[in-house]
Design a protein around this motif. Structure first.
Motif, PDB file in Angstrom:
ATOM      1  N   GLU A 239     -23.166  19.795 -15.368  1.00 40.56           N
ATOM      2  CA  GLU A 239     -24.615  19.717 -15.597  1.00 40.56           C
ATOM      3  C   GLU A 239     -25.138  18.307 -15.353  1.00 40.56           C
ATOM      4  N   ILE A 240     -24.351  17.298 -15.715  1.00 39.50           N
ATOM      5  CA  ILE A 240     -24.760  15.911 -15.409  1.00 39.50           C
ATOM      6  C   ILE A 240     -24.873  15.733 -13.896  1.00 39.50           C
ATOM      7  N   ALA A 241     -23.867  16.219 -13.169  1.00 37.42           N
ATOM      8  CA  ALA A 241     -23.885  16.120 -11.704  1.00 37.42           C
ATOM      9  C   ALA A 241     -25.095  16.860 -11.124  1.00 37.42           C
ATOM     10  N   LYS A 242     -25.405  18.009 -11.683  1.00 41.52           N
ATOM     11  CA  LYS A 242     -26.554  18.783 -11.216  1.00 41.52           C
ATOM     12  C   LYS A 242     -27.851  18.024 -11.431  1.00 41.52           C
ATOM     13  N   GLN A 243     -28.010  17.453 -12.611  1.00 42.27           N
ATOM     14  CA  GLN A 243     -29.240  16.717 -12.922  1.00 42.27           C
ATOM     15  C   GLN A 243     -29.400  15.490 -12.028  1.00 42.27           C
ATOM     16  N   LEU A 244     -28.268  14.874 -11.674  1.00 42.27           N
ATOM     17  CA  LEU A 244     -28.312  13.667 -10.836  1.00 42.27           C
ATOM     18  C   LEU A 244     -28.201  13.986  -9.350  1.00 42.27           C
ATOM     19  N   GLU A 245     -28.099  15.291  -9.049  1.00 46.22           N
ATOM     20  CA  GLU A 245     -27.975  15.747  -7.655  1.00 46.22           C
ATOM     21  C   GLU A 245     -26.784  15.091  -6.966  1.00 46.22           C
ATOM     22  N   LYS A 246     -25.647  15.130  -7.676  1.00 42.10           N
ATOM     23  CA  LYS A 246     -24.396  14.577  -7.164  1.00 42.10           C
ATOM     24  C   LYS A 246     -23.364  15.705  -7.041  1.00 42.10           C
ATOM     25  N   PRO A 247     -22.370  15.548  -6.184  1.00 45.46           N
ATOM     26  CA  PRO A 247     -21.365  16.603  -6.013  1.00 45.46           C
ATOM     27  C   PRO A 247     -20.445  16.726  -7.218  1.00 45.46           C
ATOM     28  N   PHE A 248     -19.957  17.933  -7.418  1.00 42.62           N
ATOM     29  CA  PHE A 248     -18.968  18.179  -8.463  1.00 42.62           C
ATOM     30  C   PHE A 248     -17.832  18.974  -7.834  1.00 42.62           C
ATOM     31  N   ILE A 249     -16.996  18.275  -7.093  1.00 35.26           N
ATOM     32  CA  ILE A 249     -15.974  18.955  -6.305  1.00 35.26           C
ATOM     33  C   ILE A 249     -14.571  18.403  -6.540  1.00 35.26           C
ATOM     34  N   LEU A 250     -14.468  17.314  -7.296  1.00 36.53           N
ATOM     35  CA  LEU A 250     -13.163  16.685  -7.481  1.00 36.53           C
ATOM     36  C   LEU A 250     -12.303  17.470  -8.464  1.00 36.53           C
ATOM     37  N   PRO A 251     -10.980  17.374  -8.329  1.00 39.44           N
ATOM     38  CA  PRO A 251     -10.093  18.025  -9.307  1.00 39.44           C
ATOM     39  C   PRO A 251     -10.171  17.311 -10.656  1.00 39.44           C
ATOM     40  N   ASN A 252      -9.743  18.002 -11.704  1.00 41.28           N
ATOM     41  CA  ASN A 252      -9.744  17.409 -13.041  1.00 41.28           C
ATOM     42  C   ASN A 252      -8.882  16.158 -13.088  1.00 41.28           C
ATOM     43  N   VAL A 253      -9.273  15.215 -13.956  1.00 39.47           N
ATOM     44  CA  VAL A 253      -8.436  14.047 -14.230  1.00 39.47           C
ATOM     45  C   VAL A 253      -7.396  14.481 -15.257  1.00 39.47           C
ATOM     46  N   PRO A 254      -6.100  14.450 -14.913  1.00 38.58           N
ATOM     47  CA  PRO A 254      -5.076  14.950 -15.832  1.00 38.58           C
ATOM     48  C   PRO A 254      -5.090  14.231 -17.174  1.00 38.58           C
ATOM     49  N   ALA A 255      -4.742  14.964 -18.226  1.00 40.25           N
ATOM     50  CA  ALA A 255      -4.739  14.395 -19.572  1.00 40.25           C
ATOM     51  C   ALA A 255      -3.805  13.195 -19.669  1.00 40.25           C
ATOM     52  N   PHE A 256      -2.646  13.248 -18.972  1.00 41.85           N
ATOM     53  CA  PHE A 256      -1.694  12.137 -19.085  1.00 41.85           C
ATOM     54  C   PHE A 256      -2.285  10.853 -18.517  1.00 41.85           C
ATOM     55  N   MET A 257      -3.141  10.990 -17.487  1.00 42.49           N
ATOM     56  CA  MET A 257      -3.793   9.794 -16.932  1.00 42.49           C
ATOM     57  C   MET A 257      -4.792   9.207 -17.921  1.00 42.49           C
ATOM     58  N   MET A 258      -5.525  10.091 -18.616  1.00 44.68           N
ATOM     59  CA  MET A 258      -6.460   9.606 -19.630  1.00 44.68           C
ATOM     60  C   MET A 258      -5.707   8.887 -20.747  1.00 44.68           C
ATOM     61  N   LYS A 259      -4.543   9.410 -21.102  1.00 44.25           N
ATOM     62  CA  LYS A 259      -3.750   8.786 -22.159  1.00 44.25           C
ATOM     63  C   LYS A 259      -3.184   7.443 -21.699  1.00 44.25           C
ATOM     64  N   LEU A 260      -2.813   7.360 -20.415  1.00 48.45           N
ATOM     65  CA  LEU A 260      -2.331   6.086 -19.874  1.00 48.45           C
ATOM     66  C   LEU A 260      -3.438   5.035 -19.871  1.00 48.45           C
ATOM     67  N   MET A 261      -4.651   5.466 -19.512  1.00 50.19           N
ATOM     68  CA  MET A 261      -5.772   4.531 -19.414  1.00 50.19           C
ATOM     69  C   MET A 261      -6.324   4.140 -20.784  1.00 50.19           C
ATOM     70  N   LEU A 262      -6.395   5.100 -21.700  1.00 53.00           N
ATOM     71  CA  LEU A 262      -7.092   4.867 -22.957  1.00 53.00           C
ATOM     72  C   LEU A 262      -6.178   4.835 -24.173  1.00 53.00           C
ATOM     73  N   GLY A 263      -4.935   5.268 -24.014  1.00 52.72           N
ATOM     74  CA  GLY A 263      -4.038   5.324 -25.156  1.00 52.72           C
ATOM     75  C   GLY A 263      -4.539   6.319 -26.195  1.00 52.72           C
ATOM     76  N   GLU A 264      -4.388   5.962 -27.464  1.00 54.80           N
ATOM     77  CA  GLU A 264      -4.790   6.852 -28.557  1.00 54.80           C
ATOM     78  C   GLU A 264      -6.279   7.180 -28.510  1.00 54.80           C
ATOM     79  N   MET A 265      -7.066   6.268 -27.958  1.00 54.24           N
ATOM     80  CA  MET A 265      -8.516   6.451 -27.864  1.00 54.24           C
ATOM     81  C   MET A 265      -8.882   7.651 -26.989  1.00 54.24           C
ATOM     82  N   SER A 266      -7.930   8.137 -26.172  1.00 57.82           N
ATOM     83  CA  SER A 266      -8.205   9.280 -25.297  1.00 57.82           C
ATOM     84  C   SER A 266      -8.549  10.535 -26.096  1.00 57.82           C
ATOM     85  N   THR A 267      -8.219  10.541 -27.397  1.00 52.51           N
ATOM     86  CA  THR A 267      -8.567  11.705 -28.216  1.00 52.51           C
ATOM     87  C   THR A 267     -10.069  11.943 -28.246  1.00 52.51           C
ATOM     88  N   ILE A 268     -10.864  10.885 -28.058  1.00 58.28           N
ATOM     89  CA  ILE A 268     -12.322  11.027 -28.077  1.00 58.28           C
ATOM     90  C   ILE A 268     -12.780  12.017 -27.020  1.00 58.28           C
TER      91      ILE A 268
END
Length: 301
Positions: A239-268
């Protein structure tokens, strides 16, 4: 009505201040910075230092309701020291208010206190209302549980307590939505993790109205501060992409990557909480922005 607000300069606090002034209420607020103290007809600041449980007692003069919002941001890196600050800032704020009310004559009848959806366990299938008492074992669950228990101590001072468990706050002036929008504007819109996790949200205008509604109606107890239609992370991003008229075609960002980038904060961003709001609606509260389309349209206009 005269209100005393902690956290008055934050995203939600600023909105409550503006709404209060439009309603011709008098606003007192506390700040840790003396240069932020102003003295106007219906808007007056007072110094406080919650770490030292120090507060200018004259802030209580004529106050009917205290709205408590203060606490260190959970959006900064979760180092050991910052996690300590997140918890202690909330506990010390409430203890400052307890000391203030117990040591001074006042006419405060109610405290309307911020809480958070993080107290509920993460689940893709449960739909939580305020009667659900299982507490998340995550860091945020521990923080919110301790925070709410500290707020409950104020009831011994003969004041009524209402607690608002706030969802993801959507605003054009900052907060979570600003971070959600950044990759979308760059053409990198993608759901996070499975994308199936529920995100219970609320427009900042509705949240401000909800706090004052509780004060005006002298409500007590716990209320989920969320709109009626939670969405999945994938739906939110689309919906954010739709409102901004931007594409929404990319694959999901895997959970393990979010955990690598954010650590425990990835729970948010990876945890899932679907909150129901029937309790506050049954009290007569009406949402202005009750679908994600209307909320984002206003925020991203």
């Amino acid at each position: 009505m005269k209100v005393l607000i902690t956290g008055a300069t934050g995203l939600v606090g600023s909105e409550i201040v503006q709404l209060s002034l439009r309603k011709k209420y008098t606003v007192h607020y506390v700040t840790t910075r003396r240069d932020k103290i102003v003295d106007q007809e219906n808007y007056k600041g007072f110094y406080w230092n919650p770490k030292q449980l120090e507060i200018d007692s004259s802030c209580l003069e004529g106050v009917d309701v205290i709205i408590n919002l203060a606490g260190a941001s959970i959006s900064k890196k979760w180092t050991t020291s910052h996690k300590k600050a997140v918890l202690e800032s909330r506990i010390n704020t409430v203890r400052s208010l307890h000391r203030l009310l117990s040591e001074n004559t006042h006419q405060v009848r109610q405290v309307v206190a911020a809480s958070a959806l993080g107290i509920y366990p993460s689940s893709l299938v449960e739909k939580y209302d305020e009667s659900d008492d299982e507490v998340s074992t995550s860091f945020l669950g521990e923080v919110v549980e301790a925070w709410e228990k500290e707020v409950d101590t104020l009831s011994s001072l003969d004041v009524e307590i209402a607690k608002i468990r706030i969802g993801i706050v959507l605003s054009q002036h900052g907060g979570a939505l600003t971070e959600m929008v950044k990759p979308v504007k760059l053409g990198a819109a993608a759901a996070l993790g499975s994308g199936k996790q529920w995100q219970s949200w609320i427009h900042v205008t509705d949240l401000a109205k909800l706090f004052l509604f509780c004060a005006e109606k002298q409500l007590t107890g716990i209320y989920n501060g969320v709109a009626s239609h939670p969405v999945t992370n994938k739906e939110m991003t689309r919906e954010i992409a739709k409102q901004l008229e931007k594409p929404f075609i990319l694959p999901n960002v895997p959970a393990f990557m979010m955990k690598l980038m954010l650590g425990e904060m990835s729970t948010i961003v990876l945890e899932s909480q679907y909150l129901k709001n029937d309790k506050i609606k049954n009290k007569g509260f009406k949402f202005q922005y009750d679908t994600i389309e209307t909320a984002l349209k206003e925020c991203l206009a």
